[in-house]
Motif scaffolding. Structure first.
Motif, short mmCIF file in Angstrom:
data_model
loop_
_atom_site.label_atom_id
_atom_site.label_comp_id
_atom_site.label_asym_id
_atom_site.label_seq_id
_atom_site.Cartn_x
_atom_site.Cartn_y
_atom_site.Cartn_z
N THR A 31 0.81 -1.21 0.07
CA THR A 31 -0.23 -0.12 -0.16
C THR A 31 0.80 1.15 0.01
O THR A 31 0.53 2.20 -0.75
N LEU A 32 1.91 1.29 0.88
CA LEU A 32 2.86 2.18 0.94
C LEU A 32 3.44 2.66 -0.50
O LEU A 32 3.50 3.94 -1.05
N ALA A 33 3.96 1.68 -1.18
CA ALA A 33 4.31 1.64 -2.58
C ALA A 33 3.39 2.27 -3.41
O ALA A 33 3.60 3.32 -4.39
N LEU A 34 2.20 1.64 -3.59
CA LEU A 34 1.23 2.01 -4.70
C LEU A 34 0.65 3.55 -4.52
O LEU A 34 0.36 4.09 -5.31
N GLU A 35 0.58 4.03 -2.98
CA GLU A 35 0.19 5.37 -2.95
C GLU A 35 1.39 6.08 -3.06
O GLU A 35 0.96 7.57 -3.38
N ALA A 36 2.42 5.62 -3.29
CA ALA A 36 3.66 6.48 -3.84
C ALA A 36 3.64 6.79 -5.14
O ALA A 36 4.67 7.26 -5.85
N GLY A 37 2.90 5.97 -5.95
CA GLY A 37 2.75 5.72 -7.35
C GLY A 37 3.78 4.61 -8.06
O GLY A 37 3.93 4.94 -9.17
N LYS A 38 4.18 3.84 -7.29
CA LYS A 38 5.04 2.92 -7.61
C LYS A 38 4.34 1.57 -8.13
O LYS A 38 3.49 1.09 -7.56
N HIS A 39 4.83 0.79 -9.06
CA HIS A 39 4.30 -0.37 -9.36
C HIS A 39 4.86 -1.57 -8.10
O HIS A 39 5.76 -1.04 -7.56
N ARG A 77 -7.56 -8.42 -2.03
CA ARG A 77 -8.65 -7.70 -2.65
C ARG A 77 -8.28 -5.93 -2.46
O ARG A 77 -8.63 -5.23 -3.37
N ALA A 78 -8.01 -5.57 -1.28
CA ALA A 78 -7.66 -4.33 -0.89
C ALA A 78 -6.48 -3.73 -1.95
O ALA A 78 -6.47 -2.75 -2.49
N LEU A 79 -5.38 -4.52 -2.15
CA LEU A 79 -4.48 -4.29 -2.91
C LEU A 79 -4.92 -4.03 -4.47
O LEU A 79 -4.55 -3.23 -4.90
N ARG A 80 -5.65 -5.16 -4.73
CA ARG A 80 -6.12 -4.98 -6.26
C ARG A 80 -6.93 -3.74 -6.50
O ARG A 80 -6.77 -3.08 -7.37
N ASP A 81 -7.83 -3.50 -5.50
CA ASP A 81 -8.52 -2.21 -5.64
C ASP A 81 -7.96 -0.86 -5.74
O ASP A 81 -8.09 0.02 -6.66
N LEU A 82 -6.83 -0.79 -4.96
CA LEU A 82 -6.02 0.35 -4.76
C LEU A 82 -5.17 0.31 -6.30
O LEU A 82 -5.00 1.63 -6.63
N ALA A 83 -4.50 -0.43 -6.64
CA ALA A 83 -3.64 -0.69 -7.64
C ALA A 83 -4.56 -0.18 -8.85
O ALA A 83 -3.95 0.36 -9.76
N ALA A 84 -5.50 -0.82 -8.92
CA ALA A 84 -6.65 -0.44 -10.21
C ALA A 84 -7.15 0.91 -10.21
O ALA A 84 -7.06 1.82 -11.19
N ALA A 85 -7.18 1.55 -8.90
CA ALA A 85 -7.65 3.04 -8.58
C ALA A 85 -6.32 3.99 -9.36
O ALA A 85 -6.68 4.90 -9.77
N ARG A 86 -5.20 3.38 -9.10
CA ARG A 86 -4.03 4.21 -9.36
C ARG A 86 -3.41 3.91 -10.70
O ARG A 86 -2.39 4.52 -11.19
N GLY A 87 -3.97 2.82 -11.29
CA GLY A 87 -3.50 2.58 -12.74
C GLY A 87 -2.14 2.02 -12.75
O GLY A 87 -1.22 2.06 -13.60
N LEU A 88 -1.89 1.17 -11.85
CA LEU A 88 -0.47 0.60 -11.32
C LEU A 88 -0.54 -1.04 -11.57
O LEU A 88 -1.80 -1.56 -11.20
N LEU A 89 0.69 -1.40 -11.82
CA LEU A 89 0.82 -3.07 -11.87
C LEU A 89 1.04 -3.41 -10.34
O LEU A 89 1.79 -3.04 -9.50
#
Length: 327
Positions: free
Chosen positions: A82-90, A105-117
């Motif tokens: 989550t820390l990495a995704l919120e910082a814009g990192k794949h 599921r929480a990570l999937r949804d966060l990554a989808a919202a940010r457009g990240l792998l």
């Protein structure tokens, strides 16, 4: 070096193995982060990494990092990914991807919202011998695959304070070792419809042995065995109506296999020729996805990782393994 720059989150044994293979493949490792700056600096010096950070926050904020490999214990995967995704990192997250399906599921949804792998680092899926096995199955050489069997059995430390035996760190043979045969069976046979499990627990409440009998959505079955206290053959087999595949030890690492017809004729023999441990293949695939602007792996879609975690949740419940956060 390549145009995609890696950051390594945590400096334990799996981080060393992964980073060594990145270097073997000539990939760009830009930074490493640890809770202790001394550990980060030592790791950076060992692998010639330009930036060493004394916190994970500093690592994910590093502008020279494009993708973060999360190598912390299972119990911290959600927090650190989550820390990495919120910082814009794949993110490439060491298996098991999280403690349970809800966290995944929480990570999937966060990554989808940010457009990240977001991708689970189930490195076995990406190894050349597994690629070839999937080709053989798809070609119909085995006929209808009806049975998969596999064991992942090692003699690992029994110290109650060791990560593998500590429930607060997601310890237990199932998540650390069992994820391999479960993911493999799902890869070959499809989702598990029902699983019946028996096992043995350590004094800490973590599982040390697990035996799993599963029925898959298409009707095929799998037989899987796991142990963290006793080393077995670590082989795997795919049994079809026309032929079978026998994968030699250690089946989840670069190894050899044979395709054997029902009359005993050897149809094909395969031997892996891989530099290093073989973890670079998942990294190369992640880089391929990023370059194409894709946010999911077709070899292990993140929804499949979630399905596998849900199966592991069910098996844990049958064993009576309960993590502190669930109490």
């Amino acid at each position: 070096m390549t145009d995609i720059r890696w950051g390594i989150l945590a400096t334990g044994g799996i981080a060393h193995a992964f980073t060594a293979d990145l270097r073997t493949a000539g990939l760009d490792v830009a930074a490493v982060g640890s809770r202790r700056i001394e550990a980060a600096r030592a790791f950076a010096e060992q692998y010639d990494i330009p930036h060493a950070h004394g916190s994970y926050d500093e690592l994910v904020a590093d502008p020279d990092v494009d993708i973060v490999y999360v190598a912390s214990p299972h119990s911290h995967h959600l927090e650190h990914a989550t820390l990495a995704l919120e910082a814009g990192k794949h993110v490439l997250i060491e298996k098991a991807v999280t403690l349970d399906a809800d966290e995944a599921r929480a990570l999937r949804d966060l990554a989808a919202a940010r457009g990240l792998l977001v991708m689970e680092a189930m490195w076995t899926r990406y190894l050349p011998h597994m690629v070839r096995i999937r080709e053989i199955v798809a070609a119909g050489t085995l006929g209808e695959v009806r049975i998969v069997s596999a064991d992942h059995t090692q003699r690992l430390p029994s110290d109650p304070s060791h990560r593998l035996n500590a429930l607060e760190l997601g310890g237990g043979a199932l998540l650390d070792l069992g994820i391999y045969p479960v993911s493999f069976a799902v890869d070959i046979l499809g989702p598990i419809a029902t699983a019946r499990a028996v096992g043995r627990l350590a004094e800490t409440g973590a599982d040390t042995e697990v035996a799993i009998a599963a029925e898959h959505a298409g009707g095929a079955v799998s037989s899987l065995a796991v142990s963290s206290r006793a080393a077995g053959p670590n082989t795997a087999h795919l049994v079809g109506t026309e032929a079978r595949i026998d994968i030699d030890r250690v089946w989840y690492t670069p190894t050899s296999f044979r395709v054997i017809a029902h009359d005993g004729t050897v149809i094909e023999e395969y031997t892996s020729e891989v530099d290093g441990r073989g973890m670079q293949f998942e990294a190369l695939y992640a880089e391929h996805l990023i370059r194409e602007g894709r946010t999911d792996s077709d070899l292990l879609p993140f929804d499949e990782s979630i399905t596998i975690m849900a199966t592991l949740d069910d098996i844990r419940a049958q064993l009576g393994v309960v993590y502190p956060k669930e109490r």
